[in-house]
Write a protein that holds these residues in place. Structure first.
Motif, mmCIF file in Angstrom:
data_model
loop_
_atom_site.group_PDB
_atom_site.id
_atom_site.type_symbol
_atom_site.label_atom_id
_atom_site.label_comp_id
_atom_site.label_asym_id
_atom_site.label_seq_id
_atom_site.Cartn_x
_atom_site.Cartn_y
_atom_site.Cartn_z
ATOM 1 N N PHE A 88 0.822 -1.203 0.000
ATOM 2 C CA PHE A 88 0.000 0.000 0.000
ATOM 3 C C PHE A 88 0.865 1.267 0.000
ATOM 4 O O PHE A 88 0.427 2.330 -0.457
ATOM 5 C CB PHE A 88 -0.942 -0.002 1.202
ATOM 6 N N ALA A 89 2.096 1.182 0.504
ATOM 7 C CA ALA A 89 3.023 2.314 0.469
ATOM 8 C C ALA A 89 3.670 2.447 -0.906
ATOM 9 O O ALA A 89 3.967 3.557 -1.369
ATOM 10 C CB ALA A 89 4.101 2.140 1.538
ATOM 11 N N VAL A 90 3.874 1.323 -1.582
ATOM 12 C CA VAL A 90 4.486 1.322 -2.913
ATOM 13 C C VAL A 90 3.529 1.900 -3.953
ATOM 14 O O VAL A 90 3.941 2.626 -4.869
ATOM 15 C CB VAL A 90 4.904 -0.114 -3.307
ATOM 16 N N PHE A 91 2.241 1.600 -3.816
ATOM 17 C CA PHE A 91 1.260 1.972 -4.834
ATOM 18 C C PHE A 91 1.256 3.470 -5.175
ATOM 19 O O PHE A 91 1.333 3.832 -6.357
ATOM 20 C CB PHE A 91 -0.132 1.501 -4.410
ATOM 21 N N PRO A 92 1.162 4.396 -4.212
ATOM 22 C CA PRO A 92 1.150 5.816 -4.588
ATOM 23 C C PRO A 92 2.444 6.290 -5.232
ATOM 24 O O PRO A 92 2.439 7.235 -6.033
ATOM 25 C CB PRO A 92 0.874 6.541 -3.265
ATOM 26 N N VAL A 93 3.573 5.664 -4.899
ATOM 27 C CA VAL A 93 4.837 6.017 -5.550
ATOM 28 C C VAL A 93 4.772 5.606 -7.021
ATOM 29 O O VAL A 93 5.133 6.384 -7.920
ATOM 30 C CB VAL A 93 6.036 5.330 -4.860
ATOM 31 N N MET A 94 4.298 4.394 -7.281
ATOM 32 C CA MET A 94 4.166 3.921 -8.658
ATOM 33 C C MET A 94 3.174 4.783 -9.428
ATOM 34 O O MET A 94 3.377 5.081 -10.614
ATOM 35 C CB MET A 94 3.719 2.462 -8.675
#
Length: 290
Positions: free
Chosen positions: A108-114
């Motif tokens: 869930f932390a990776v998703f907004p970066v991607m």
């Protein structure tokens, strides 16, 4: 004046195919990772990291066909630029957060970066296809390649990535490209024939503005607040629309075929109709009038 679109791509730029949301190959990440607050766009509060109560076991929305009627208009506006399926199928190799609960918070932390990286790719592919920005082609290609490389990083590296710093660097390049394209278009097609009476520009407060039929070609509307603005039959070709807020903007009959940095999210948030002219890389939202 005849409407000439020589400087506008006639088809989606190469490489953009993977920047279209594919919910069937995503683990419902936007429905879990992102928060929303009770408002005109959402019927209830939901904290980040908590699944929406309408999310099914197959990661599809249980109320997809009635979201607007149920008060979840915000869900119909959002677009992830394909970040959801990239994280689900590439970064995490098809192993979802239910199968591996220990990866949930990280995913869930990776998703907004991607999401940020994919949005930048959308813009970079756009300017790469515009001849007027040819003098920046090498820089654009380097920025695009670097951004593509970032999307292939592992979870730890993505979370540690200075996404804001990279975005600032790319944003400056996009600004330069925008100036080149808009100036070239102005030389080709002349000054606006019916400019608006009120001042428009970067970050302008145009909430509820009466701009029906306005000639907004070449305008810098970066980050402008166009909430509920009347843009019926307006000419927005070659206008820079990056970050402009189109919530409830009336763009029925408007010409956006040559506008710069327009996204599906912006269209989804606006009110248009069958007469609204769109770039070929975007689709007419189903909730628009006929």
């Amino acid at each position: 004046m005849a409407r000439n679109h020589e400087n506008t791509p006639s088809s989606p730029a190469p490489g953009r195919a993977g920047l279209q949301a594919d919910c069937g190959n995503c683990f419902g990440l936007c429905c879990v990772a992102l928060p929303f607050a009770a408002s005109a766009d959402f019927a209830a509060d939901k904290p980040a990291g908590q699944p929406c109560p309408h999310l099914r076991e197959d990661f599809r929305c249980g109320t997809h066909d009635s979201l607007r009627d149920r008060g979840y208009r915000g869900c119909t506006v959002y677009d992830c630029f394909g970040a959801g399926q990239k994280v689900s199928q590439i970064t995490y190799r098809g192993i979802d957060w239910r199968q591996a609960p220990g990866t949930a918070a990280e995913m869930f932390a990776v998703f907004p970066v991607m999401w940020q990286l994919h949005e930048l790719l959308w813009y970079l592919y756009e300017v790469l296809a515009l001849p007027a920005a040819d003098t920046l082609r090498d820089e654009i290609r380097r920025a695009l390649d670097e951004t593509e490389r970032f999307t292939g990083l592992g979870p730890d590296e993505l979370i540690a990535l200075d996404a804001a710093g990279h975005r600032a660097k790319v944003s400056d390049l996009l600004r330069q490209a925008s100036e080149l394209v808009r100036e070239d278009a102005r030389r080709r097609y002349g000054s606006p024939q019916k400019p608006p009476k009120r001042k428009v520009g970067r970050g302008a407060d145009l909430i509820g503005a009466k701009l029906k039929g306005a000639d907004l070609r070449y305008a810098n509307l970066r980050g402008a607040y166009l909430i509920a603005a009347d843009l019926r039959d307006a000419d927005l070709r070659f206008a820079d629309l990056i970050g402009a807020d189109f919530r409830d903007a009336d763009i029925r009959g408007a010409d956006l075929t040559g506008s710069l940095f327009l996204t599906q999210t912006q269209l989804n948030a606006a009110r248009g109709d069958a007469a609204t002219k769109l770039p070929p890389s975007l689709v007419r939202p189903p909730h628009w009038a006929g």
